[in-house]
Design a protein around this motif. Structure first.
Motif, PDB file in Angstrom:
ATOM      1  N   GLY A 164       8.624  13.194   4.442  1.00  0.00           N
ATOM      2  CA  GLY A 164       9.230  14.460   4.818  1.00  0.00           C
ATOM      3  C   GLY A 164      10.564  14.753   4.168  1.00  0.00           C
ATOM      4  O   GLY A 164      11.096  15.856   4.327  1.00  0.00           O
ATOM      5  N   SER A 165      11.147  13.799   3.421  1.00  0.00           N
ATOM      6  CA  SER A 165      12.454  14.042   2.806  1.00  0.00           C
ATOM      7  C   SER A 165      12.594  13.229   1.519  1.00  0.00           C
ATOM      8  O   SER A 165      11.964  12.179   1.360  1.00  0.00           O
ATOM      9  N   ARG A 166      13.447  13.734   0.644  1.00  0.00           N
ATOM     10  CA  ARG A 166      13.717  13.007  -0.603  1.00  0.00           C
ATOM     11  C   ARG A 166      14.467  11.706  -0.308  1.00  0.00           C
ATOM     12  O   ARG A 166      14.269  10.696  -0.999  1.00  0.00           O
ATOM     13  N   SER A 167      15.312  11.706   0.714  1.00  0.00           N
ATOM     14  CA  SER A 167      16.057  10.491   1.051  1.00  0.00           C
ATOM     15  C   SER A 167      15.116   9.393   1.537  1.00  0.00           C
ATOM     16  O   SER A 167      15.333   8.205   1.244  1.00  0.00           O
ATOM     17  N   ALA A 168      14.070   9.760   2.264  1.00  0.00           N
ATOM     18  CA  ALA A 168      13.091   8.761   2.696  1.00  0.00           C
ATOM     19  C   ALA A 168      12.385   8.161   1.492  1.00  0.00           C
ATOM     20  O   ALA A 168      12.147   6.947   1.433  1.00  0.00           O
ATOM     21  N   LEU A 169      12.061   8.994   0.510  1.00  0.00           N
ATOM     22  CA  LEU A 169      11.425   8.494  -0.701  1.00  0.00           C
ATOM     23  C   LEU A 169      12.341   7.509  -1.423  1.00  0.00           C
ATOM     24  O   LEU A 169      11.892   6.477  -1.937  1.00  0.00           O
ATOM     25  N   SER A 170      13.638   7.794  -1.453  1.00  0.00           N
ATOM     26  CA  SER A 170      14.602   6.926  -2.137  1.00  0.00           C
ATOM     27  C   SER A 170      14.686   5.547  -1.495  1.00  0.00           C
ATOM     28  O   SER A 170      15.091   4.578  -2.158  1.00  0.00           O
ATOM     29  N   ARG A 171      14.319   5.425  -0.210  1.00  0.00           N
ATOM     30  CA  ARG A 171      14.423   4.151   0.494  1.00  0.00           C
ATOM     31  C   ARG A 171      13.236   3.235   0.259  1.00  0.00           C
ATOM     32  O   ARG A 171      13.223   2.112   0.765  1.00  0.00           O
ATOM     33  N   MET A 172      12.243   3.675  -0.464  1.00  0.00           N
ATOM     34  CA  MET A 172      11.026   2.883  -0.616  1.00  0.00           C
ATOM     35  C   MET A 172      11.331   1.475  -1.131  1.00  0.00           C
ATOM     36  O   MET A 172      11.958   1.300  -2.162  1.00  0.00           O
ATOM     37  N   ASP A 173      10.878   0.464  -0.381  1.00  0.00           N
ATOM     38  CA  ASP A 173      11.083  -0.926  -0.762  1.00  0.00           C
ATOM     39  C   ASP A 173      10.086  -1.781   0.015  1.00  0.00           C
ATOM     40  O   ASP A 173       9.624  -1.377   1.094  1.00  0.00           O
ATOM     41  N   TYR A 174       9.784  -2.966  -0.521  1.00  0.00           N
ATOM     42  CA  TYR A 174       8.829  -3.849   0.162  1.00  0.00           C
ATOM     43  C   TYR A 174       8.833  -5.204  -0.511  1.00  0.00           C
ATOM     44  O   TYR A 174       9.402  -5.391  -1.593  1.00  0.00           O
ATOM     45  N   ASP A 175       8.187  -6.164   0.120  1.00  0.00           N
ATOM     46  CA  ASP A 175       8.047  -7.502  -0.427  1.00  0.00           C
ATOM     47  C   ASP A 175       6.826  -7.551  -1.350  1.00  0.00           C
ATOM     48  O   ASP A 175       5.718  -7.190  -0.937  1.00  0.00           O
ATOM     49  N   LEU A 176       7.024  -7.983  -2.597  1.00  0.00           N
ATOM     50  CA  LEU A 176       5.961  -7.933  -3.597  1.00  0.00           C
ATOM     51  C   LEU A 176       4.753  -8.775  -3.202  1.00  0.00           C
ATOM     52  O   LEU A 176       3.609  -8.305  -3.289  1.00  0.00           O
ATOM     53  N   ASP A 177       4.959  -9.992  -2.765  1.00  0.00           N
ATOM     54  CA  ASP A 177       3.826 -10.857  -2.412  1.00  0.00           C
ATOM     55  C   ASP A 177       3.051 -10.296  -1.228  1.00  0.00           C
ATOM     56  O   ASP A 177       1.811 -10.319  -1.218  1.00  0.00           O
ATOM     57  N   ARG A 178       3.760  -9.809  -0.237  1.00  0.00           N
ATOM     58  CA  ARG A 178       3.084  -9.214   0.916  1.00  0.00           C
ATOM     59  C   ARG A 178       2.340  -7.949   0.499  1.00  0.00           C
ATOM     60  O   ARG A 178       1.218  -7.693   0.959  1.00  0.00           O
ATOM     61  N   GLY A 179       2.947  -7.162  -0.382  1.00  0.00           N
ATOM     62  CA  GLY A 179       2.284  -5.965  -0.872  1.00  0.00           C
ATOM     63  C   GLY A 179       1.032  -6.290  -1.666  1.00  0.00           C
ATOM     64  O   GLY A 179       0.012  -5.599  -1.565  1.00  0.00           O
ATOM     65  N   ARG A 180       1.078  -7.361  -2.455  1.00  0.00           N
ATOM     66  CA  ARG A 180      -0.101  -7.787  -3.218  1.00  0.00           C
ATOM     67  C   ARG A 180      -1.248  -8.142  -2.273  1.00  0.00           C
ATOM     68  O   ARG A 180      -2.397  -7.732  -2.496  1.00  0.00           O
ATOM     69  N   ARG A 181      -0.948  -8.888  -1.220  1.00  0.00           N
ATOM     70  CA  ARG A 181      -1.995  -9.261  -0.260  1.00  0.00           C
ATOM     71  C   ARG A 181      -2.566  -8.026   0.429  1.00  0.00           C
ATOM     72  O   ARG A 181      -3.787  -7.923   0.644  1.00  0.00           O
ATOM     73  N   PHE A 182      -1.690  -7.092   0.772  1.00  0.00           N
ATOM     74  CA  PHE A 182      -2.121  -5.855   1.431  1.00  0.00           C
ATOM     75  C   PHE A 182      -3.071  -5.064   0.530  1.00  0.00           C
ATOM     76  O   PHE A 182      -4.144  -4.625   0.960  1.00  0.00           O
TER      77      PHE A 182
END
Length: 277
Positions: A164-182
């Motif tokens: 819903g906002s550009r600021s929310a998009l700017s916060r995108m972050d995550y753990d790479l290994d966990r993201g790979r499993r997901f």
């Protein structure tokens, strides 16, 4: 084997998503293509050889695995074919689809247009979304109330999450290994977060953990799937949308997608390229 290093979806000659491009008389073995892609280290390297019938046989590899389809590498391939053979339309035989890339030179800049595989989308599963929001640290309050999350495909499956906002998009972050499993467990090529600035202009960030890459500066396959999703939702204004991506990474990219009103039909994804020195 000579590897062309090309940045695709550049913005006024800057930025772009790097791809390796290898042309040869025959495709190397899968093992060799995987080794080359890992050595090149870009999110994708594309390998292409003539099929003998005017088309080109094409395969895509990330540093960790083969990928069914990659938009930015196809745009880069178009630029290399244009430079090597000349401006034209080139049919491409992928592992599971047949597509086309056309290329022309505009004032010294190579402009490629890929015609995607057919598109489709469906509402995102609620359990899948709950897991995704937890992985990326978002809540339902961060979502766009007018554009629901969907699973979309234009050659590869993507989870598309409008914010819903550009600021929310700017916060995108995550753990790479966990993201790979997901992504592996759900068969997802990328998780694409998008913000709608207007009916024709969008901002995007794409997580590509399954390919060993935290974030892609520009993702043509996801752009095609997203455009098809907007069409399925009746949210398209006109026939052209522009997606800006990579800005939060310091690699500004511009992706243009042109489409018709015919549900499920392929879309045209356009971008410029530059050689990486």
């Amino acid at each position: 084997m000579h590897i062309h290093r090309i940045a695709a979806f550049t913005d006024r000659g800057q930025g772009g998503n790097p791809a390796g491009v290898a042309l040869s008389e025959q495709l190397p073995s899968a093992e060799v293509m995987q080794q080359v892609a890992a050595k090149v280290g870009y999110s994708e390297t594309v390998f292409a050889c003539p099929n003998g019938d005017g088309s080109w046989r094409v395969r895509y590899y990330s540093p960790e695995a083969e990928v069914a389809f990659c938009g930015h590498a196809t745009i880069a391939l178009g630029a290399v074919l244009g430079q090597t053979i000349g401006p034209s339309s080139y049919p491409l035989a992928l592992a599971h689809d047949n597509i086309e890339v056309s290329v022309e030179n505009r004032n010294g800049v190579w402009v490629s247009v890929l015609r995607s595989p057919p598109t489709r989308s469906a509402p995102a599963n609620s359990a899948l979304m709950a897991e995704a929001l937890d992985l990326f640290g978002y809540t339902h309050g961060d979502l766009d109330p007018d554009l629901p999350p969907r699973e979309a495909n234009a050659g590869v499956d993507h989870l598309i999450v409008p914010l819903g906002s550009r600021s929310a998009l700017s916060r995108m972050d995550y753990d790479l290994d966990r993201g790979r499993r997901f992504m592996r467990s759900h068969g997802i090529g990328t998780v694409a977060f998008v913000y709608r600035e207007s009916g024709a202009l969008y901002h995007a960030r794409n997580a590509f953990a399954i390919g060993g890459v935290l974030e892609d500066p520009a993702t043509g396959a996801a752009a095609a799937a997203f455009a098809g999703m907007l069409r399925d939702l009746g949210a398209i204004e006109g026939s052209l949308i522009t997606i800006r991506q990579g800005e939060d990474m310091g690699e500004p990219c511009r992706i243009e997608v042109e489409l018709t009103t015919v549900a499920g039909s392929p879309v045209n994804v356009r971008g410029t390229s530059r050689a990486i020195v």
